[in-house]
Design a protein around this motif. Sequence first.
Motif, PDB file in Angstrom:
ATOM      1  N   GLY A 247      48.933  28.699  26.182  1.00 38.77           N
ATOM      2  CA  GLY A 247      47.654  28.504  26.855  1.00 38.77           C
ATOM      3  C   GLY A 247      46.699  27.664  26.033  1.00 38.77           C
ATOM      4  O   GLY A 247      45.992  26.801  26.565  1.00 38.77           O
ATOM      5  N   ILE A 248      46.699  27.885  24.725  1.00 42.57           N
ATOM      6  CA  ILE A 248      45.790  27.141  23.843  1.00 42.57           C
ATOM      7  C   ILE A 248      46.048  25.642  23.959  1.00 42.57           C
ATOM      8  O   ILE A 248      45.139  24.831  23.992  1.00 42.57           O
ATOM      9  CB  ILE A 248      45.970  27.604  22.362  1.00 42.57           C
ATOM     10  N   VAL A 249      47.321  25.280  24.033  1.00 41.26           N
ATOM     11  CA  VAL A 249      47.684  23.862  24.156  1.00 41.26           C
ATOM     12  C   VAL A 249      47.055  23.255  25.414  1.00 41.26           C
ATOM     13  O   VAL A 249      46.751  22.078  25.463  1.00 41.26           O
ATOM     14  CB  VAL A 249      49.233  23.702  24.222  1.00 41.26           C
ATOM     15  N   TYR A 250      46.866  24.090  26.436  1.00 38.24           N
ATOM     16  CA  TYR A 250      46.310  23.573  27.689  1.00 38.24           C
ATOM     17  C   TYR A 250      44.812  23.846  27.823  1.00 38.24           C
ATOM     18  O   TYR A 250      44.251  23.778  28.903  1.00 38.24           O
ATOM     19  CB  TYR A 250      47.060  24.182  28.888  1.00 38.24           C
ATOM     20  N   GLY A 251      44.184  24.197  26.692  1.00 39.28           N
ATOM     21  CA  GLY A 251      42.748  24.436  26.725  1.00 39.28           C
ATOM     22  C   GLY A 251      42.369  25.591  27.632  1.00 39.28           C
ATOM     23  O   GLY A 251      41.412  25.531  28.388  1.00 39.28           O
ATOM     24  N   ILE A 252      43.135  26.672  27.545  1.00 45.35           N
ATOM     25  CA  ILE A 252      42.915  27.809  28.449  1.00 45.35           C
ATOM     26  C   ILE A 252      41.577  28.501  28.141  1.00 45.35           C
ATOM     27  O   ILE A 252      41.151  28.559  26.995  1.00 45.35           O
ATOM     28  CB  ILE A 252      44.088  28.824  28.340  1.00 45.35           C
ATOM     29  N   SER A 254      38.912  31.983  28.577  1.00 49.57           N
ATOM     30  CA  SER A 254      39.103  33.442  28.566  1.00 49.57           C
ATOM     31  C   SER A 254      39.365  33.918  29.996  1.00 49.57           C
ATOM     32  O   SER A 254      40.130  34.851  30.226  1.00 49.57           O
ATOM     33  CB  SER A 254      37.881  34.141  27.983  1.00 49.57           C
ATOM     34  N   PHE A 255      38.758  33.226  30.973  1.00 51.43           N
ATOM     35  CA  PHE A 255      38.983  33.604  32.375  1.00 51.43           C
ATOM     36  C   PHE A 255      40.451  33.353  32.754  1.00 51.43           C
ATOM     37  O   PHE A 255      41.130  34.216  33.301  1.00 51.43           O
ATOM     38  CB  PHE A 255      38.054  32.817  33.303  1.00 51.43           C
ATOM     39  N   LEU A 257      43.061  33.107  30.804  1.00 50.65           N
ATOM     40  CA  LEU A 257      43.963  34.000  30.082  1.00 50.65           C
ATOM     41  C   LEU A 257      43.899  35.412  30.658  1.00 50.65           C
ATOM     42  O   LEU A 257      44.924  36.086  30.777  1.00 50.65           O
ATOM     43  CB  LEU A 257      43.608  34.010  28.588  1.00 50.65           C
ATOM     44  N   SER A 258      42.692  35.840  31.047  1.00 50.24           N
ATOM     45  CA  SER A 258      42.562  37.193  31.612  1.00 50.24           C
ATOM     46  C   SER A 258      43.356  37.295  32.911  1.00 50.24           C
ATOM     47  O   SER A 258      43.977  38.307  33.209  1.00 50.24           O
ATOM     48  CB  SER A 258      41.089  37.544  31.845  1.00 50.24           C
ATOM     49  N   GLN A 259      43.369  36.187  33.676  1.00 50.29           N
ATOM     50  CA  GLN A 259      44.150  36.155  34.924  1.00 50.29           C
ATOM     51  C   GLN A 259      45.650  36.227  34.609  1.00 50.29           C
ATOM     52  O   GLN A 259      46.391  36.979  35.228  1.00 50.29           O
ATOM     53  CB  GLN A 259      43.870  34.845  35.679  1.00 50.29           C
ATOM     54  N   ASP A 260      46.069  35.419  33.636  1.00 47.75           N
ATOM     55  CA  ASP A 260      47.497  35.353  33.284  1.00 47.75           C
ATOM     56  C   ASP A 260      48.034  36.692  32.803  1.00 47.75           C
ATOM     57  O   ASP A 260      49.158  37.069  33.100  1.00 47.75           O
ATOM     58  CB  ASP A 260      47.729  34.326  32.160  1.00 47.75           C
ATOM     59  N   LEU A 261      47.228  37.400  32.011  1.00 48.23           N
ATOM     60  CA  LEU A 261      47.727  38.622  31.372  1.00 48.23           C
ATOM     61  C   LEU A 261      47.245  39.895  32.058  1.00 48.23           C
ATOM     62  O   LEU A 261      47.537  40.991  31.600  1.00 48.23           O
ATOM     63  CB  LEU A 261      47.302  38.655  29.897  1.00 48.23           C
ATOM     64  N   SER A 262      46.476  39.726  33.150  1.00 50.91           N
ATOM     65  CA  SER A 262      45.898  40.882  33.863  1.00 50.91           C
ATOM     66  C   SER A 262      45.123  41.782  32.903  1.00 50.91           C
ATOM     67  O   SER A 262      45.355  42.990  32.817  1.00 50.91           O
ATOM     68  CB  SER A 262      46.986  41.694  34.570  1.00 50.91           C
ATOM     69  N   ILE A 263      44.239  41.167  32.120  1.00 50.31           N
ATOM     70  CA  ILE A 263      43.368  41.931  31.223  1.00 50.31           C
ATOM     71  C   ILE A 263      41.922  41.511  31.513  1.00 50.31           C
ATOM     72  O   ILE A 263      41.695  40.581  32.286  1.00 50.31           O
ATOM     73  CB  ILE A 263      43.700  41.673  29.722  1.00 50.31           C
ATOM     74  N   THR A 264      40.942  42.168  30.891  1.00 51.56           N
ATOM     75  CA  THR A 264      39.550  41.801  31.166  1.00 51.56           C
ATOM     76  C   THR A 264      39.217  40.506  30.426  1.00 51.56           C
ATOM     77  O   THR A 264      39.878  40.136  29.450  1.00 51.56           O
ATOM     78  CB  THR A 264      38.579  42.899  30.675  1.00 51.56           C
ATOM     79  N   LYS A 266      36.718  40.030  28.560  1.00 54.16           N
ATOM     80  CA  LYS A 266      36.261  40.374  27.203  1.00 54.16           C
ATOM     81  C   LYS A 266      37.478  40.452  26.265  1.00 54.16           C
ATOM     82  O   LYS A 266      37.467  39.905  25.163  1.00 54.16           O
ATOM     83  CB  LYS A 266      35.520  41.707  27.243  1.00 54.16           C
ATOM     84  N   GLU A 267      38.548  41.140  26.738  1.00 58.33           N
ATOM     85  CA  GLU A 267      39.771  41.250  25.923  1.00 58.33           C
ATOM     86  C   GLU A 267      40.374  39.873  25.673  1.00 58.33           C
ATOM     87  O   GLU A 267      40.801  39.559  24.567  1.00 58.33           O
ATOM     88  CB  GLU A 267      40.813  42.123  26.647  1.00 58.33           C
ATOM     89  N   ALA A 268      40.387  39.065  26.738  1.00 57.86           N
ATOM     90  CA  ALA A 268      40.968  37.720  26.622  1.00 57.86           C
ATOM     91  C   ALA A 268      40.179  36.887  25.609  1.00 57.86           C
ATOM     92  O   ALA A 268      40.764  36.170  24.788  1.00 57.86           O
ATOM     93  CB  ALA A 268      40.979  37.037  27.978  1.00 57.86           C
ATOM     94  N   ALA A 269      38.852  37.002  25.663  1.00 58.59           N
ATOM     95  CA  ALA A 269      38.007  36.242  24.729  1.00 58.59           C
ATOM     96  C   ALA A 269      38.292  36.689  23.288  1.00 58.59           C
ATOM     97  O   ALA A 269      38.352  35.868  22.361  1.00 58.59           O
ATOM     98  CB  ALA A 269      36.538  36.448  25.067  1.00 58.59           C
ATOM     99  N   GLU A 270      38.520  38.002  23.112  1.00 59.67           N
ATOM    100  CA  GLU A 270      38.850  38.519  21.777  1.00 59.67           C
ATOM    101  C   GLU A 270      40.183  37.963  21.283  1.00 59.67           C
ATOM    102  O   GLU A 270      40.322  37.590  20.128  1.00 59.67           O
ATOM    103  CB  GLU A 270      38.910  40.055  21.791  1.00 59.67           C
TER     104      GLU A 270
END
Length: 412
Positions: A247-252, A254-255, A257-264, A266-270
């Motif tokens: 995801g980082i390679v694609y400039g992902i 936090s929103f 990443l949260s969608q991809d991993l089904s997490i909040t 806030k967790e994704a931003a962390e």
Amino acid sequence: KLKETSMWKVYTEIELPLVFTLDSMEKWGISVKGEELKSYGEKLKVRIQELEKTIWQEAGEEFNINSPKQLGVILFEKLGLPGGKKTKTGYSTAADILDKLAPDYPIVAKILEYRQLAKLKSTYADGLAVFIHEDDHRIHGKFNQTVTATGRISSTEPNLQNIPARVELGRLIRKVFVPEEGYVFVDADYSQIELRVLAHCSGDAALIEAYREAKDIHRITASQVFHTPFDEVTDLQRRNAKAVNFGIVYGISSFGLSQDLSITRKEAAEYIDRYFETYPGIKKFLDDAVAHAKEQGYVVTLFGRRRPVPELSSSNFMQRQFGERVAMNSPIQGTAADIMKIAMIAVDKELRMRNMKSRLVLQVHDELIFSVYPEEAAELQEVVTKCMESAYSGKVPLDVSSGMGTNWLEAH
């Protein structure tokens, strides 16, 4: 103009020689088993009909599953599922909305499977048949050099680059692609080329070290990001780290990443913050890439290929965000695409020089597929690995793995 923009070498050393390689691939084509394609289509049809019946049963009535309007009414009004978003034309049944509901509502999971299989049937089972030439039973697709903005090769008539790799039934489509009589397929692909390019470009010491140790990169990332000993990393942690790595390679965001991993969020931003703490060189590289792009109006690959990023000066916030992602991703993806092109030219040249009967028939993202005369198989694998791995030497070595088989699925 190419000389002014320092792209003369990209033109003369990469794009021009590649014309001959792509031309020979298009003329040679790739054999397809028409009968197997037909029976694959039948398999899909049976499963699609089964799903249709089950969906109707669970909905308590027959309706057109392909109609978003009818589907929206069934799901959000009749069955009262949560998360219904009303638009001018009715409820939205876009994939992102249904994806969230699928784990809790079996009918939604079935609808998603139905859609996926219907697309497979129309695009591949029925769609590919149109392109099979009667005289040689091969598909002679077109490979385009000037379509994508990043410099990747794209394929059309048909598009063989987006054959689904994750869905079992999608993977099976590869079985219908076969070498010509008496030959085998060899499939060679780069392992994590974009992450390796990122390690080189960013010069991040921790990522370079991880690759030099030749350990499982996603497990190392998980271990460092989640502060867990390497041997105690769980499969879920590794999977999450993998999503962050790519995801980082694609400039992902936090929103995203949260969608991809089904997490909040806030967790994704962390996760992302911890990732950048682990690999500070990557954070600096990505920030610099955006800053340079804002200043110059373009980004450049390691080989000098430019991609303009006019979106960065847009007055629209969404456009500017898109521009930032492009600025982060294009130098990486574009460099990987350049490396692949250089490797293809080198392999093609080597096969001709050695007068080999084997030839390159297909390129899909990071993999090359060869139709190989059996007696040349060992030599070919050696030649291909050498050409691909030496296409560029950076701070992290390129890594190529290859397989052999009687069809594309087996060889991959």
